[in-house]
Design a protein around this motif. Structure first.
Motif, PDB file in Angstrom:
ATOM      1  N   ALA A 108      72.138  23.258  34.321  1.00 25.51           N
ATOM      2  CA  ALA A 108      72.494  21.892  33.923  1.00 25.51           C
ATOM      3  C   ALA A 108      73.954  21.822  33.479  1.00 25.51           C
ATOM      4  N   LEU A 109      74.404  22.850  32.765  1.00 26.48           N
ATOM      5  CA  LEU A 109      75.810  22.909  32.352  1.00 26.48           C
ATOM      6  C   LEU A 109      76.714  23.016  33.569  1.00 26.48           C
ATOM      7  N   ARG A 110      76.307  23.808  34.553  1.00 26.08           N
ATOM      8  CA  ARG A 110      77.091  23.939  35.791  1.00 26.08           C
ATOM      9  C   ARG A 110      77.237  22.580  36.474  1.00 26.08           C
ATOM     10  N   LEU A 111      76.153  21.825  36.537  1.00 22.16           N
ATOM     11  CA  LEU A 111      76.188  20.498  37.156  1.00 22.16           C
ATOM     12  C   LEU A 111      77.094  19.564  36.380  1.00 22.16           C
ATOM     13  N   ASP A 112      76.982  19.571  35.061  1.00 27.02           N
ATOM     14  CA  ASP A 112      77.776  18.674  34.228  1.00 27.02           C
ATOM     15  C   ASP A 112      79.258  19.030  34.276  1.00 27.02           C
TER      16      ASP A 112
ATOM     17  N   SER B 148      77.006  36.494  26.524  1.00 27.41           N
ATOM     18  CA  SER B 148      75.665  36.489  27.107  1.00 27.41           C
ATOM     19  C   SER B 148      75.666  37.059  28.525  1.00 27.41           C
ATOM     20  N   PRO B 149      75.051  38.230  28.718  1.00 24.47           N
ATOM     21  CA  PRO B 149      74.941  38.767  30.091  1.00 24.47           C
ATOM     22  C   PRO B 149      74.089  37.883  30.987  1.00 24.47           C
ATOM     23  N   GLU B 150      73.086  37.218  30.397  1.00 22.72           N
ATOM     24  CA  GLU B 150      72.267  36.310  31.200  1.00 22.72           C
ATOM     25  C   GLU B 150      73.106  35.143  31.716  1.00 22.72           C
ATOM     26  N   PHE B 151      73.983  34.627  30.853  1.00 22.96           N
ATOM     27  CA  PHE B 151      74.843  33.533  31.295  1.00 22.96           C
ATOM     28  C   PHE B 151      75.728  33.980  32.445  1.00 22.96           C
ATOM     29  N   ARG B 152      76.332  35.145  32.332  1.00 19.00           N
ATOM     30  CA  ARG B 152      77.217  35.631  33.397  1.00 19.00           C
ATOM     31  C   ARG B 152      76.462  35.734  34.723  1.00 19.00           C
ATOM     32  N   GLN B 153      75.240  36.221  34.654  1.00 23.46           N
ATOM     33  CA  GLN B 153      74.449  36.380  35.876  1.00 23.46           C
ATOM     34  C   GLN B 153      74.103  35.024  36.480  1.00 23.46           C
ATOM     35  N   TRP B 154      73.588  34.110  35.661  1.00 25.81           N
ATOM     36  CA  TRP B 154      73.137  32.814  36.176  1.00 25.81           C
ATOM     37  C   TRP B 154      74.320  31.940  36.578  1.00 25.81           C
ATOM     38  N   TRP B 155      75.409  32.005  35.832  1.00 21.42           N
ATOM     39  CA  TRP B 155      76.581  31.193  36.174  1.00 21.42           C
ATOM     40  C   TRP B 155      77.161  31.618  37.515  1.00 21.42           C
ATOM     41  N   SER B 156      77.193  32.901  37.765  1.00 25.30           N
ATOM     42  CA  SER B 156      77.736  33.388  39.029  1.00 25.30           C
ATOM     43  C   SER B 156      76.843  33.011  40.205  1.00 25.30           C
ATOM     44  N   GLY B 157      75.554  32.699  39.940  1.00 26.45           N
ATOM     45  CA  GLY B 157      74.654  32.252  40.989  1.00 26.45           C
ATOM     46  C   GLY B 157      74.988  30.881  41.523  1.00 26.45           C
ATOM     47  N   HIS B 158      75.776  30.102  40.776  1.00 33.86           N
ATOM     48  CA  HIS B 158      76.277  28.795  41.198  1.00 33.86           C
ATOM     49  C   HIS B 158      75.159  27.814  41.538  1.00 33.86           C
ATOM     50  N   ARG B 159      73.992  27.986  40.908  1.00 34.61           N
ATOM     51  CA  ARG B 159      72.910  27.038  41.112  1.00 34.61           C
ATOM     52  C   ARG B 159      73.050  25.889  40.127  1.00 34.61           C
TER      53      ARG B 159
END
Length: 286
Positions: A184-188, A209-220
């Motif tokens: 949602a942050l990526r979209l906003d 946050s390692p989880e953030f780095r992983q999910w953010w790089s996924g660009h979903r």
């Protein structure tokens, strides 16, 4: 500072990699696929544009696709509503990307504060840009966290989900909820790629946050207007709350989240107990 051209290219690459060739209607051509998803020339074919043009888009070249191209790319890449919104936002920003904006102070009107407090049996939050928590009623603070007690720069839903240990313990499906918050942050963030507050938040989460780095790089990207939060509350125990979102005409940067439970369920009893616990009572003096 984020580069919208680069973000656009990365999003297209990710979307192309997740597209199944068979579902896209492409027949096997005998060549070995060395990368997942579609080849660039296949996306170009499905979209009816030249391979060179599509390649330059993925490479982050400074070109602005037309409305027609956006529509055919949406179809070729089989984007959902959130994906299409994100694509259109990126391209809109690409066309107008220029100066660093002045910081905007987000405020909730007094009447909206009164509206939140009128929901005695429902938890209510108002989120703003970059998922900042702008306002909450007493039941929301009892159900999730006392956001008013947090330092102002920490009152952000994505930050709270990822960095607060209480959030880890509160959500029974924390990983799914935290990933949704990142998406949602990526979209906003696409709408304001050079916003100082957004860039500071992304930088902090990337470091912490390692989880953030992983999910953010996924660009979903993610845009959910309703759903369920599965909680393990420290006071009232296990409960499931359903949420709905409402936007305000004239200010789509502020979103009202309402959390309720189904009548006659254990979750409803738990939320009612929590609501009674947060409601101030006066002693009968007669």
């Amino acid at each position: 500072m984020s580069d919208p051209h680069r973000d656009l290219g990365e999003f297209l690459r990710r979307a192309r990699a997740s597209r199944d060739p068979e579902r896209a209607g492409l027949l096997p051509d005998g060549r070995i696929r060395r990368v997942p998803g579609l080849r660039r020339e296949e996306v170009a074919l499905l979209a009816g544009v030249s391979t060179d043009y599509y390649t330059r888009l993925e490479q982050g070249r400074h070109i602005v696709p037309s409305t027609q191209v956006i529509e055919v790319l949406t179809t070729a890449l089989d984007l959902d509503d959130a994906g299409e919104t994100y694509l259109r936002t990126l391209i809109s920003v690409v066309g107008s990307f220029a100066t660093r904006p002045r910081p905007v102070v987000q405020r909730v009107r007094p009447a909206l504060h009164r509206l939140l407090n009128s929901f005695a049996g429902q938890a209510a939050l108002i989120l703003g840009r970059r998922t900042d928590i702008l306002a909450s009623n007493p039941l929301a603070r009892a159900l999730f966290a006392d956001f008013d007690a947090l330092p102002a720069k920490h009152r952000n839903y994505a930050r709270w989900m990822l960095l607060d240990e209480h959030a880890h313990d509160l959500f029974r499906d924390w990983e799914e909820q935290a990933r949704n918050a990142v998406e949602a942050l990526r979209l906003d963030s696409a709408a304001t790629p050079n916003d100082p507050g957004t860039q500071q938040l992304i930088g902090e989460l990337s470091l912490s946050s390692p989880e953030f780095r992983q999910w953010w790089s996924g660009h979903r990207v993610h845009q959910r207007t309703h759903g369920t939060k599965r909680l393990n509350h420290p006071v009232v125990g296990t409960l499931d709350v359903q949420f709905e979102t409402l936007t305000f005409p004239g200010d789509d940067h502020q979103v009202l989240y309402l959390y309720s439970t189904e009548p006659g369920t254990a979750s409803h009893e738990a939320l009612t107990l929590l609501a009674n616990w947060t409601t101030p009572h006066t002693l009968d003096q007669t």
